[in-house]
Scaffold this active site. Structure first.
Site, short mmCIF file in Angstrom:
data_model
loop_
_atom_site.label_atom_id
_atom_site.label_comp_id
_atom_site.label_asym_id
_atom_site.label_seq_id
_atom_site.Cartn_x
_atom_site.Cartn_y
_atom_site.Cartn_z
N HIS A 43 4.53 7.11 -13.12
CA HIS A 43 5.55 7.15 -12.06
C HIS A 43 4.85 6.85 -10.72
O HIS A 43 4.73 7.70 -9.84
CB HIS A 43 6.20 8.54 -12.04
CG HIS A 43 7.50 8.60 -11.31
ND1 HIS A 43 8.10 7.51 -10.72
CD2 HIS A 43 8.33 9.65 -11.07
CE1 HIS A 43 9.24 7.89 -10.16
NE2 HIS A 43 9.41 9.18 -10.34
N GLN A 62 6.29 7.50 -7.13
CA GLN A 62 6.31 8.94 -6.83
C GLN A 62 4.97 9.37 -6.23
O GLN A 62 4.91 10.18 -5.29
CB GLN A 62 6.59 9.72 -8.12
CG GLN A 62 6.65 11.22 -7.93
CD GLN A 62 7.90 11.68 -7.22
OE1 GLN A 62 8.99 11.28 -7.57
NE2 GLN A 62 7.77 12.51 -6.21
N CYS A 119 8.64 16.73 -8.06
CA CYS A 119 9.20 15.39 -7.85
C CYS A 119 10.72 15.41 -7.79
O CYS A 119 11.33 14.51 -7.24
CB CYS A 119 8.72 14.44 -8.95
SG CYS A 119 9.07 15.04 -10.61
N1 NVA Z 1 9.25 13.77 -15.97
C1 NVA Z 1 10.56 13.53 -15.41
C2 NVA Z 1 10.44 12.92 -14.06
C3 NVA Z 1 11.74 12.71 -13.34
C4 NVA Z 1 11.57 12.11 -11.99
C5 NVA Z 1 11.37 12.65 -16.34
O1 NVA Z 1 10.82 11.65 -16.83
O2 NVA Z 1 12.53 12.97 -16.60
N1 CP Z 2 11.69 11.94 -8.53
C1 CP Z 2 12.49 10.98 -9.02
O1 CP Z 2 12.05 9.94 -9.51
O2 CP Z 2 13.82 11.25 -8.89
P1 CP Z 2 15.02 10.41 -9.50
O3 CP Z 2 14.96 10.57 -11.00
O4 CP Z 2 16.25 11.01 -8.90
O5 CP Z 2 14.84 8.97 -9.10
#
Ligand code: NVA
Ligand code: CP
Length: 338
Positions: free
Chosen positions: A138, A141, A277
């Site tokens: 990510h 982020q 996040c």
């Molecule tokens: N680990 C989480 C991050 C969301 C921003 C997911 O992948 O759902």
């Molecule tokens: N932190 C993040 O990526 O949030 P969203 O899933 O809302 O984009």
């Protein structure tokens, strides 16, 4: 200190290690600069005439909004292709989609499961591709998170210590481990053994630390892992795409890793800050929160409401910094020299 301005024009951001430490720091410097410009009401229109595709195979609040607002702020245009809204995956391959969108757009954001998909897009689109989250990484982020840490610490980044607690194999944990290692920070991942980062990710982190001087720790011992930390970070215990049937098992494994007042105090640092996040399950105000309360009697999961709502919590600064750092990424890669 960065002495020359890195030239990132035409580059993709698929994972943190696509950037050198200097390039990463340049993007967060640029994020801080465009934040000041926005707050001063300046609208330099550096994406005028640019068209940006936003492919989301998973849902999003922050990432989508950040890309859209960042583009609009700078005079760019976005086309949103949400989950199930394009031919991608059902009738058309990633490779063909890449070659089509690359003929029309100046840059493409992609959020989905497979890291391979975002890599294929980048290989065939011929324009910069930005990873808006895969199961593995990510990176956008991380730009926001490191800027937020810098905003909230008087120390040089290389002296900053952060500890992530929770599911240590998810995208956020992988990215935090590798980012701190790239930048020479003190980075700790605290998770039960079955949920610790894959050996390949740990190996990558350790090889980066050989160059950067990072201190890298992966452990299951909460008290030792959080001692002396400047920032405690957590994420949802069950990520997008994982079966809902796994919730109870995951809760059983991760309850000892919840960030609560006791864990914050165990850092021994009265100035410790809390990061996430988002989205976060910290109360019963969500469908999942209600379901889990009904089944398990828990009012919070990865973070106690008391911590989430405390003055130590900087989660909304993180969320805002998504906008500024994503804008910086687009300006640097498709906007020409700002
Ligand atoms: N680990 C989480 C991050 C969301 C921003 C997911 O992948 O759902
Ligand atoms: N932190 C993040 O990526 O949030 P969203 O899933 O809302 O984009």
């Amino acid at each position: 200190m960065t002495t020359t301005i890195p030239d990132l024009r035409g580059r993709s951001l698929l994972r943190e290690t696509d950037l050198t430490a200097a390039e990463f720091l340049y993007l967060i410097d640029l994020g801080a600069q465009v934040r000041s410009q926005k707050r001063a009401g300046q609208r330099p229109n550096r994406l005028a005439g640019r068209s940006i595709a936003l492919i989301f195979e998973k849902t999003s609040t922050r990432t989508r909004s950040a890309f859209e607002v960042a583009a609009h702020d700078e005079g760019g245009h976005v086309t949103y292709l949400g989950p199930g809204e394009s031919q991608l995956g059902h009738k058309e391959s990633v490779k063909d989609t890449a070659r089509v969108l690359g003929r029309m757009f100046d840059g493409i954001e992609y959020r989905g499961s497979a890291q391979r998909a975002v890599e294929t897009l980048a290989a065939y689109a011929g324009v910069p591709v930005w990873n808006g989250l895969t199961d593995d990484w990510h990176p956008t982020q991380m730009l926001a998170d490191i800027l937020t840490m810098r905003d909230h610490s008087v120390k040089p980044l290389t002296d900053v210590c952060y500890c992530y607690l929770g599911d240590g194999r998810n995208n956020t944990a992988n990215s935090l481990l590798v980012t701190g290692s790239l930048l020479g920070m003190d980075v700790r991942i605290c998770a039960p053994e079955d949920l610790q980062p894959a050996q390949s990710v740990q190996d990558l982190a350790r090889s980066l630390s050989d160059t950067s001087g990072a201190r890298v720790t992966v452990s299951s011992d909460v008290t030792a892992a959080v001692a002396g930390a400047d920032f405690l970070y957590t994420d949802v215990w069950l990520s997008m795409g994982e079966p809902e049937s796994q919730w109870d098992k995951r809760i059983d494994m991760l309850l000892p890793y919840q960030v609560n007042a006791k864990v914050m105090a165990a850092t021994g640092n009265p100035g410790v800050k809390f990061m996430h996040c988002l989205p976060a399950l910290h109360n019963r105000d969500t469908e999942i929160g209600q379901q889990i309360y009904a089944r398990r009697g828990l009012t919070a999961l990865e973070v106690a409401d008391q911590v989430f709502e405390s003055s130590a919590s900087i989660v909304f600064d993180q969320a805002e910094n998504r906008l500024h750092t994503i804008k910086a990424t687009m300006l640097a890669t498709i906007g020409g020299r700002p």
